[in-house]
Write an enzyme that holds these catalytic residues in place. Structure first.
Site, PDB file in Angstrom:
ATOM      1  N   GLU A  25       0.864  -1.170   0.000  1.00 27.06           N
ATOM      2  CA  GLU A  25       0.000   0.000   0.000  1.00 27.06           C
ATOM      3  C   GLU A  25       0.903   1.222   0.000  1.00 27.06           C
ATOM      4  O   GLU A  25       1.965   1.220   0.638  1.00 27.06           O
ATOM      5  CB  GLU A  25      -0.910   0.008   1.231  1.00 27.06           C
ATOM      6  CG  GLU A  25      -1.871  -1.177   1.274  1.00 27.06           C
ATOM      7  CD  GLU A  25      -2.543  -1.302   2.632  1.00 27.06           C
ATOM      8  OE1 GLU A  25      -2.111  -0.600   3.568  1.00 27.06           O
ATOM      9  OE2 GLU A  25      -3.478  -2.100   2.751  1.00 27.06           O
ATOM     10  N   GLU A  90      10.801   9.044  -2.640  1.00 26.68           N
ATOM     11  CA  GLU A  90      10.442  10.319  -3.250  1.00 26.68           C
ATOM     12  C   GLU A  90       8.961  10.288  -3.625  1.00 26.68           C
ATOM     13  O   GLU A  90       8.467   9.320  -4.197  1.00 26.68           O
ATOM     14  CB  GLU A  90      11.308  10.522  -4.485  1.00 26.68           C
ATOM     15  CG  GLU A  90      10.924  11.682  -5.366  1.00 26.68           C
ATOM     16  CD  GLU A  90      11.723  11.682  -6.666  1.00 26.68           C
ATOM     17  OE1 GLU A  90      11.650  12.693  -7.387  1.00 26.68           O
ATOM     18  OE2 GLU A  90      12.403  10.679  -6.972  1.00 26.68           O
ATOM     19  N   ASP A 134       9.131  -5.736 -14.629  1.00 27.68           N
ATOM     20  CA  ASP A 134       7.712  -5.350 -14.678  1.00 27.68           C
ATOM     21  C   ASP A 134       7.562  -3.966 -15.294  1.00 27.68           C
ATOM     22  O   ASP A 134       6.831  -3.117 -14.790  1.00 27.68           O
ATOM     23  CB  ASP A 134       7.112  -5.385 -13.273  1.00 27.68           C
ATOM     24  CG  ASP A 134       5.569  -5.383 -13.305  1.00 27.68           C
ATOM     25  OD1 ASP A 134       4.995  -5.691 -14.369  1.00 27.68           O
ATOM     26  OD2 ASP A 134       4.960  -5.078 -12.270  1.00 27.68           O
ATOM     27  N   LYS A 136       6.093  -1.329 -17.503  1.00 20.33           N
ATOM     28  CA  LYS A 136       4.769  -1.133 -18.096  1.00 20.33           C
ATOM     29  C   LYS A 136       4.373   0.331 -17.893  1.00 20.33           C
ATOM     30  O   LYS A 136       4.978   1.037 -17.072  1.00 20.33           O
ATOM     31  CB  LYS A 136       3.743  -2.045 -17.425  1.00 20.33           C
ATOM     32  CG  LYS A 136       3.601  -1.813 -15.926  1.00 20.33           C
ATOM     33  CD  LYS A 136       2.637  -2.799 -15.288  1.00 20.33           C
ATOM     34  CE  LYS A 136       2.545  -2.567 -13.775  1.00 20.33           C
ATOM     35  NZ  LYS A 136       1.607  -3.519 -13.137  1.00 20.33           N
ATOM     36  N   ASN A 139       3.986   1.720 -14.372  1.00 20.70           N
ATOM     37  CA  ASN A 139       5.185   1.907 -13.553  1.00 20.70           C
ATOM     38  C   ASN A 139       6.073   3.019 -14.082  1.00 20.70           C
ATOM     39  O   ASN A 139       7.250   3.101 -13.733  1.00 20.70           O
ATOM     40  CB  ASN A 139       5.989   0.601 -13.466  1.00 20.70           C
ATOM     41  CG  ASN A 139       5.396  -0.365 -12.466  1.00 20.70           C
ATOM     42  OD1 ASN A 139       4.655   0.042 -11.582  1.00 20.70           O
ATOM     43  ND2 ASN A 139       5.704  -1.642 -12.615  1.00 20.70           N
TER      44      ASN A 139
END
Length: 891
Positions: A25, A90, A134, A136, A139
């Site tokens: 989360e 950040e 990953d 994509k 991201n």
């Protein structure tokens, strides 16, 4: 379980959730030690017990910490508390590439820019021995400073890949889904070897990068299907449709590069991200074989030809171009609005166009019928304009010195966006901006509101601070429409003052509050090389020599154009001039006016109140029989408070200050009004008390305190003993304060946090107060016990402002961000406050440029009165004058 706002993890205080996935989360938080905003990613407590998941979480921390790159999200810290492991990163502001792709493909220049940055980030990762796995659009974050690569090593858990049968049985996904097991990644962007569970190297990321580039260019995924199984089959066996079949203008060399990235055999692909970066950089700066969207350097006469071609005006013969370029002449042409659209012109907000410093692009506001106005950009060597997404209800645009960015005002904020398109960045609060300017040192000067001094803020964003001070000796009431002079240290701006001779255009200097008048005028002015001040006298635009060294006018003014659009109430002339000799102006005739309308709860218009007048801040008396209003008052040309007798249909003036008056609030017995205006003796806006019938002298309610910029009354307690007001301090922050109406009248804070809090409203029984705060990231309506203490209750859920109580205290209405009238059922018992059903009553339109409160509700909640701008759209072409100063040399 989600973390509540205010929860502390070590030295970090949780603010609001930003997102969630299968493993983590993400929350916005505040670093209490360094006073900065951060993003915190947590691994839920129950997942921390899983050694595999925890190991992957720890790997992400180590992975990110080894990567230091401007286009990779920075890791600040890592920690654990009460079984919760967390990363501190950040806080990247902007929108994901996935969100941007919902609007369609990106312009070529953006694909090359972002593609180069992503390739550079991948190259850094790969050289550090890190494979993303990953990659994509979800991201990749698009920020004002470029692309940022997120989420190294954190895959979202789902059912392991067992067989094609289990995949086919899985629910159809409309958003990419990350699978956990021997395969980590997102199906639509996986390489074939990743699908097959083989050992991966950097070339797998290159395949994913090719899929991302394909989508950026076409707006479609390279590999898609109705089920996960069909997506896998496509990746393993099929080629995506040629890019040229979807976007014919994409350069062939770029299509070949993407196709090579998507080759099934890793040995046949590009072998390094560094090579991809080099190719993309070459395409961005070299010859791709594609039409250039940016304007190339060219002789000045060629730019004239392009400008005339785009306007469709053959205004001079072909023989003109055989003349010597050293003695050019002024050339005039017309520039129409985009097809099926009209220019947006408002007497309330002003500022509808701005030409870039190099004279090659025009930013303007226009709207297609049925849509909101927004910013458009027109390159002056092109035949079409393009809208900029995310700039709805924009006004008063101005350019960065490098011609790449456009700053503008919208929804109470100062924002900026790249001229080529991209995510919009919010810089700071600006409730109702009145112009801005940007120098080469990255400093923006702007006017945030209708009766305030100029402020300054870094172009990268941050805290805004006051720059100028109102001069009490001249009875100044507003500073607006600033413009930097060529040295970037001095600036022009407009000053309105109660003393007519003091109203005009002034020059100021950074680092000093001193300013002196350049010319007496009722409108703004602009500096234009090689040394002129352009300003208006009535609707005539004139130019006069200006000595930028001694900051004074010389010579005599010369007329440039007639019938130029002027907006007296905002002190604005609708024109813009570049540093290269191009002038653009509007000739639309603009009526000053707003109309008051009555509505029922279904939004049916019940009638008008009075003729169209330039009014705002409608406030019904407690018995609903009178209406206080801020009106533009002639002949002085200032705003005063007027009171309507609704039964008799007449209105009379209540204030006689000859200044800018606003924010009137009725006393409980309906005999007095509290309101604000600038005082000649002190700086800023302060509160005064006057009789509603206009008799007697007004009384200053509070002495200036805490370096306040402004104090605006918002609500009177039912017993008449207290006044809620918005207090704006020297930094520009607004909070809700209380002013006792007896004894020493010493004000004190009620809702005062690091966020903005304003528009406080007492409940009819005085036991509760509604107010608006942006601590969630947007304005929402809350209710708290008065005088406290006690927990607050959130009323709005999708944004809200301008709350109003029904007289029985059982309903609270407010405006949504889309200016929908919302009604919330509320109930109070003891110390508990409950919010019931919230429903939309109707949509109010035409409110974008009206300052302050836009509506009020009758005591019984059955009728509403709202002030609306008269619609101002125009299809009259703008006038373009290339080499405007040539005419001056003939006179």
């Amino acid at each position: 379980m989600p973390l509540a706002p205010g929860t502390q993890l070590g030295p970090y205080e949780i603010s609001v959730p930003l997102g969630a996935g299968g493993m983590g989360e993400v929350y916005r938080a505040r670093d209490l030690r360094l006073d900065r905003t951060v993003a915190i990613k947590i691994l839920s407590a129950h997942l921390s017990l899983d050694p595999v998941r925890k190991q992957r979480f720890e790997r992400e921390a180590k992975t990110i910490s080894s990567l230091n790159h401007p286009h990779i999200c920075v890791l600040y810290d890592v920690g654990s508390q009460d079984g919760v492991d967390y990363l501190v990163m950040e806080c990247v502001e902007g929108e994901t590439l996935a969100k941007r792709l919902e609007k369609g493909p990106l312009p070529l220049e953006q694909v090359l820019k972002y593609g180069t940055q992503i390739a550079d980030a991948l190259d850094k990762a790969h050289r550090s021995g890190v494979i993303h796995r990953d990659l994509k659009p979800g991201n990749i974050m698009l920020t004002p400073t470029g692309a940022k690569l997120l989420d190294f090593g954190l895959a979202k858990p789902a059912a392991p890949l067992a067989s094609v049968a289990t995949l086919t049985a899985a629910a159809t996904q409309t958003t990419p889904m990350t699978q956990e097991g021997t395969i980590v990644g997102t199906f639509q962007y996986m390489s074939p070897e990743q699908i097959e569970g083989k050992e991966l190297d950097a070339r797998s990321d290159i395949f994913s990068f090719g899929a991302v580039l394909y989508e950026m260019l076409t707006g479609q995924r390279a590999f898609d299907g109705k089920t996960q199984a069909s997506v896998i089959v496509a990746i393993l066996e099929r080629e995506p449709p040629p890019i040229s079949s979807l976007q014919p203008m994409v350069p062939a060399v770029l299509e070949r590069m993407v196709k090579t990235c998507l080759t099934k055999d890793p040995d046949e692909r590009w072998q390094s991200a560094h090579d991809l970066k080099a190719e993309l950089e070459w395409m961005a700066h070299g010859d791709t074989g594609a039409p250039k969207t940016a304007i190339l350097e060219r002789p000045r006469w060629a730019m004239w030809l392009a400008a005339l071609a785009l306007c469709g005006a053959a205004l001079f013969a072909a023989g003109y171009f055989s003349r010597t370029i050293s003695t050019p002449e002024a050339v005039r042409a017309s520039l129409p609005p985009p097809p099926n659209a009209a220019f947006t012109i408002s007497s309330s907000i002003a500022g509808s166009m701005a030409i870039s410093p190099d004279g090659r692009q025009l930013a303007f506001t226009a709207q297609v019928k049925g849509s909101l106005p927004q910013l458009w950009v027109r390159p002056l060597d092109a035949t079409t304009s393009r809208p900029l997404a995310g700039t709805e209800n924009a006004f008063a645009p101005f350019w960065s010195p490098d011609n790449k960015w456009i700053a503008f005002f919208s929804a109470g904020k100062l924002k900026k966006v790249e001229a080529s398109g991209g995510p919009v960045e919010t810089l700071c609060d600006a409730p109702l901006g009145r112009g801005g300017t940007w120098n080469r040192d990255g400093l923006i000067l702007f006017s945030p509101n209708i009766s305030q001094p100029l402020y300054q803020v870094a172009a990268a964003g941050g805290a805004a601070t006051p720059l100028t001070q109102m001069d009490a000796s001249r009875q100044e009431v507003t500073h607006r429409w600033p413009e930097f002079l060529p040295d970037g240290k001095h600036y022009l701006f407009f000053v309105r003052a109660a003393t007519p001779s003091s109203t005009g255009v002034y020059v100021g200097t950074l680092g000093s509050s001193e300013h002196h008048q350049v010319v007496s005028s009722s409108m703004n002015a602009l500096y234009a090389p090689p040394g002129y001040l352009l300003f208006a006298r009535g609707d005539v635009l004139a130019a006069q020599p200006f000595d930028a060294k001694h900051m004074q006018l010389t010579g005599t003014p010369v007329q440039l154009a007639q019938d130029v659009s002027v907006m007296p109430a905002t002190n604005y002339v609708s024109f813009s001039v570049s540093q290269t000799g191009t002038l653009i102006y509007s000739s639309e005739s603009i009526e000053i006016g707003r109309q008051l309308y009555w509505y029922d709860r279904q939004g049916k218009q019940l009638g008008k109140l009075g003729p169209p007048e330039y009014g705002s801040w409608p406030q019904l008396s407690p018995d609903g029989k009178k209406l206080a209003l801020r009106l533009w008052t002639q002949p002085a040309g200032n705003f005063e408070i007027w009171v309507y007798d609704l039964a008799r249909g007449i209105h009379a003036r209540a204030s006689f200050r000859g200044l800018t008056a606003f924010a009137s609030v009725w006393s409980p017995d309906g005999t007095q009004l509290a309101y604000s205006h600038s005082a000649p003796q002190v700086s800023g806006d302060h509160m005064y008390l006057l009789n509603a019938d206009g008799t007697g002298k007004e009384e200053l309610l509070e002495q200036p305190f805490l370096e306040s910029i402004a104090n605006y009354p918002s609500s009177w307690s039912p017993d008449g003993q207290l006044l809620l007001f918005d207090h704006q301090d020297g930094s520009g922050k607004i909070s809700v304060w209380v002013l006792p109406m007896s004894a020493d009248r010493k004000p004190y804070p009620f809702v005062d946090t690091q966020f903005q809090a304003q528009m406080g409203k007492f409940s009819p029984d005085g036991r509760w107060a509604a107010y608006v705060s942006n601590d969630s990231g947007r304005d929402e309506v809350y209710v708290v016990p008065f005088p406290g203490p006690g927990a607050r209750v959130q009323v709005s859920t999708g944004g809200g402002s301008q709350p109003r109580w029904r007289s029985d205290g059982r309903e609270l209405v407010y405006l949504s961000p889309e200016t929908k009238m919302m009604a919330a059922e509320v109930a109070a018992g003891g110390s508990n406050f409950r919010v019931g059903a919230v429903r939309t009553l109707f949509l109010l339109s035409g409110l974008g440029g009206v300052p302050g409160y836009l509506y009020d509700m009758a005591p019984d909640g059955q009728r509403f009165i709202a002030v609306q701008d008269l619609e101002h759209t125009s299809t009259i072409p703008l006038t373009v004058v290339v080499n405007w100063d040539a005419e001056l040399r003939k006179k």
